[in-house]
Every structure is written in C-alpha cells, then in structure tokens.
Design a protein around this motif. Structure first.
Motif, PDB file in Angstrom:
ATOM      1  N   ILE A   1      -6.355  19.264   4.222  1.00  0.00           N
ATOM      2  CA  ILE A   1      -6.232  17.798   4.244  1.00  0.00           C
ATOM      3  C   ILE A   1      -5.646  17.321   5.573  1.00  0.00           C
ATOM      4  O   ILE A   1      -6.155  16.377   6.184  1.00  0.00           O
ATOM      5  CB  ILE A   1      -5.363  17.305   3.063  1.00  0.00           C
ATOM      6  CG1 ILE A   1      -6.092  17.537   1.737  1.00  0.00           C
ATOM      7  CG2 ILE A   1      -5.015  15.821   3.215  1.00  0.00           C
ATOM      8  CD1 ILE A   1      -5.210  17.375   0.513  1.00  0.00           C
ATOM      9  N   ASP A   2      -4.584  17.986   6.034  1.00  0.00           N
ATOM     10  CA  ASP A   2      -3.869  17.530   7.223  1.00  0.00           C
ATOM     11  C   ASP A   2      -4.629  17.759   8.517  1.00  0.00           C
ATOM     12  O   ASP A   2      -4.360  17.103   9.524  1.00  0.00           O
ATOM     13  CB  ASP A   2      -2.505  18.233   7.313  1.00  0.00           C
ATOM     14  CG  ASP A   2      -1.566  17.792   6.202  1.00  0.00           C
ATOM     15  OD1 ASP A   2      -1.755  16.677   5.687  1.00  0.00           O
ATOM     16  OD2 ASP A   2      -0.665  18.565   5.839  1.00  0.00           O
ATOM     17  N   ILE A   3      -5.578  18.690   8.511  1.00  0.00           N
ATOM     18  CA  ILE A   3      -6.377  18.945   9.717  1.00  0.00           C
ATOM     19  C   ILE A   3      -7.725  18.249   9.644  1.00  0.00           C
ATOM     20  O   ILE A   3      -8.131  17.567  10.589  1.00  0.00           O
ATOM     21  CB  ILE A   3      -6.565  20.468   9.939  1.00  0.00           C
ATOM     22  CG1 ILE A   3      -5.222  21.127  10.270  1.00  0.00           C
ATOM     23  CG2 ILE A   3      -7.556  20.737  11.068  1.00  0.00           C
ATOM     24  CD1 ILE A   3      -5.259  22.643  10.317  1.00  0.00           C
ATOM     25  N   VAL A   4      -8.409  18.394   8.511  1.00  0.00           N
ATOM     26  CA  VAL A   4      -9.786  17.889   8.408  1.00  0.00           C
ATOM     27  C   VAL A   4      -9.850  16.368   8.299  1.00  0.00           C
ATOM     28  O   VAL A   4     -10.674  15.731   8.966  1.00  0.00           O
ATOM     29  CB  VAL A   4     -10.508  18.551   7.210  1.00  0.00           C
ATOM     30  CG1 VAL A   4     -11.890  17.926   7.000  1.00  0.00           C
ATOM     31  CG2 VAL A   4     -10.645  20.042   7.435  1.00  0.00           C
ATOM     32  N   VAL A   5      -8.980  15.760   7.477  1.00  0.00           N
ATOM     33  CA  VAL A   5      -9.024  14.298   7.295  1.00  0.00           C
ATOM     34  C   VAL A   5      -8.788  13.551   8.611  1.00  0.00           C
ATOM     35  O   VAL A   5      -9.592  12.685   8.984  1.00  0.00           O
ATOM     36  CB  VAL A   5      -8.025  13.839   6.201  1.00  0.00           C
ATOM     37  CG1 VAL A   5      -7.905  12.318   6.174  1.00  0.00           C
ATOM     38  CG2 VAL A   5      -8.456  14.357   4.836  1.00  0.00           C
ATOM     39  N   PRO A   6      -7.709  13.850   9.390  1.00  0.00           N
ATOM     40  CA  PRO A   6      -7.534  13.174  10.679  1.00  0.00           C
ATOM     41  C   PRO A   6      -8.687  13.459  11.648  1.00  0.00           C
ATOM     42  O   PRO A   6      -9.090  12.577  12.404  1.00  0.00           O
ATOM     43  CB  PRO A   6      -6.223  13.754  11.225  1.00  0.00           C
ATOM     44  CG  PRO A   6      -5.496  14.251  10.038  1.00  0.00           C
ATOM     45  CD  PRO A   6      -6.556  14.725   9.102  1.00  0.00           C
ATOM     46  N   PHE A   7      -9.223  14.699  11.597  1.00  0.00           N
ATOM     47  CA  PHE A   7     -10.335  15.055  12.493  1.00  0.00           C
ATOM     48  C   PHE A   7     -11.578  14.223  12.190  1.00  0.00           C
ATOM     49  O   PHE A   7     -12.245  13.731  13.110  1.00  0.00           O
ATOM     50  CB  PHE A   7     -10.656  16.541  12.369  1.00  0.00           C
ATOM     51  CG  PHE A   7     -11.815  16.978  13.226  1.00  0.00           C
ATOM     52  CD1 PHE A   7     -11.669  17.110  14.597  1.00  0.00           C
ATOM     53  CD2 PHE A   7     -13.051  17.239  12.655  1.00  0.00           C
ATOM     54  CE1 PHE A   7     -12.737  17.507  15.390  1.00  0.00           C
ATOM     55  CE2 PHE A   7     -14.129  17.631  13.436  1.00  0.00           C
ATOM     56  CZ  PHE A   7     -13.975  17.776  14.815  1.00  0.00           C
ATOM     57  N   ILE A   8     -11.885  14.046  10.897  1.00  0.00           N
ATOM     58  CA  ILE A   8     -13.046  13.228  10.506  1.00  0.00           C
ATOM     59  C   ILE A   8     -12.842  11.770  10.940  1.00  0.00           C
ATOM     60  O   ILE A   8     -13.775  11.119  11.421  1.00  0.00           O
ATOM     61  CB  ILE A   8     -13.282  13.322   8.979  1.00  0.00           C
ATOM     62  CG1 ILE A   8     -13.777  14.723   8.613  1.00  0.00           C
ATOM     63  CG2 ILE A   8     -14.294  12.275   8.520  1.00  0.00           C
ATOM     64  CD1 ILE A   8     -13.843  14.995   7.119  1.00  0.00           C
TER      65      ILE A   8
END
Length: 282
Positions: free
Chosen positions: A179-186
């Motif tokens: 969640i903490d890596i993928v959500v901000p990246f998207i």
C-alpha cells in the motif's frame, strides 16, 4: 569507508540544511512548491540520521551492538520516514499538477492553512502505517543467533532471526509495504501522465519548456527514490549485494537530492548566487 560515509553524511545534511535556510529567509521562495521542497529536505536529514550515525559508530567500534529497544526504535523511525517520503513525493507532484492544470484556481486552493495541513498529512500516514507491523515484529520470539546481517534494523533481517513468523504478521507487513509503495506510485504516475498531456497541448515552445522545468527536478528525485526502493525490496532475498544496495538507498540518494533541486532550479540558483555575492562582498 568511515571517512567516505562521514563526508557523504555531512554533505547531505549541509546541502539539505542550505535548502531549508534559503527557503526560510527568501520571501520570493515562500510559496507552496518550496514549502514542500523544504519539508522534503527536513525529511531527508531525519532519514539519513536514523541509520548513518549508528553505522559510523559501528565502523570504528570493536563492539558493534544495539539494544533490543533501540533496534526497534530504529526500525520504526526509519520505515516511517521512508513511507512519509513516498506520500510526500505524491503530494509534491499533486501540487505541480494543480498549478499546471488549474492555474487560475491554484492560489485560492493552495492557501497557507491548506498547505500546512497537506504538508503534515504524509508524516501522519507514515508513522501510523508502520506502527502495526513494527509492534508485531517486536513481539516475535527470537531464539536464533543475535547477529543482524545488516548495518541497521529493518523488517527483513529481523524477521529472518525469529524462531517462527505467524502468517498474519507476514500478510500485514507485506500489505502495508504494498500500500505504502504502490498507492503513492500510482498517484504520481497518474498525475504525471495528466501533466505531460497538458504540456504537450501548449503551443509556445518557451512556455512548454518552462512548465516542464518546474516539475523535472521532482521527476528525477521520484525516479531515484522509487528506483532504489524497488531494487532494495523487490528482489530475491539473501543477495550478497543487500547491504550495498541499502547503503545506496539510505545515503547516496538523499545526498543527490539537494543538488538536483539547486542545480536544476532557476529560482533557487538565483537566490543562492545573490547570497553568495553578498557574503563575498562582506
């Protein structure tokens, strides 16, 4: 190694401190974009300080020890600051997206009060999201060797030392990391796609170049951060390069960031030159 890392740490802290000081004293830079840049500089100083001083002490000390409590404090602080950086980078590109796609509404939306609230949000998310996996890892039973195969306390090396890891601990740790890596990246990817589409519609070449230059520094910093984070965490475990890659992620990237923001930013360079000329005249 001690001298190289010490110089890297001094330059990193000095460079980011200079950005904070310039934004603080120069009124022309007291706008939302530079507020977030100075907040990012504060974060970078804290990020390197959470691991590097302990690493420097271990390089010159014969007794390379850390207490159980200090180890998990380091684990929590380091990962919380890393998650904060993920969300802060997303916030910074949101600011540029709003400025480029809604320039008329931007001053009204990005008022001082709203700006400060947005700047605090990544810190709250970062320190909240890491709390559960950190507490769960601390409550594991450690019955194996007490030597951590790393230069700082992180989830993977600590969990590998446990007698057994309950399935729910692995699920929660992996879910939070995802969640903490993928959500901000998207979010960053989506905002930049929209920004690029808007820039491509600009007819004037000079305006197009100027608009893209306002977010190019952030694009480079975000690419470096997510590139190194992916190399460190999305790879086969037990690699002989683990500690070297982590060293790149924790020291080299924060070292480069202030130079990217100064050398690629006309406003910051102009203010820096003016202050240097003033100091030399004195």
């Amino acid at each position: 190694m001690f001298i190289v890392i010490l110089l890297t740490y001094i330059i990193c802290v000095g460079g980011n401190s200079a950005i904070i000081a310039i934004v603080r004293v120069e009124r022309s830079l007291q706008i939302p974009m530079y507020l977030y840049i100075s907040t990012f500089a504060v974060l970078e100083i804290m990020f390197v300080t959470s691991t590097v001083p302990n690493l420097l002490a271990n390089l010159v000390s014969s007794r390379k020890k850390i207490s159980f409590i200090n180890c998990f404090i380091q684990l929590y602080v380091f990962n919380s600051l890393g998650v904060t950086e993920c969300y802060l980078l997303a916030l910074m590109v949101f600011d540029r997206h709003l400025a480029i796609n809604h320039p008329l509404h931007y001053p009204a939306i990005m008022n001082n009060q709203f700006c400060i609230k947005l700047a605090i949000l990544p810190w709250m998310l970062g320190f909240f999201m890491v709390l559960s996996p950190a507490i769960m890892t601390a409550h594991l039973q450690f019955c194996g060797p007490r030597e951590i195969n790393h230069f700082f306390c992180d989830f993977a090396p600590l969990q590998s030392m446990a007698c057994s890891i309950p399935f729910y601990v692995l699920v929660i740790t992996s879910s939070v990391a995802f969640i903490d890596i993928v959500v901000p990246f998207i979010l960053i990817l989506g905002f930049y796609i929209h920004i690029i589409i808007t820039i491509m519609k600009i007819q004037n070449k000079e305006s197009k170049k100027k608009t893209f230059s306002t977010c190019s520094s952030h694009l480079i910093v975000a690419s470096l951060f997510y590139g190194t984070a992916t190399i460190v965490y999305v790879k086969p475990k037990g690699s002989q390069y683990d500690k070297f890659l982590a060293l790149m992620y924790t020291t080299i990237t924060p070292l480069i960031n202030p130079f990217i923001y100064t050398f690629r930013n006309r406003d910051v360079k102009g203010v820096f030159r003016r202050y240097m000329k003033h100091l030399l005249k004195q």
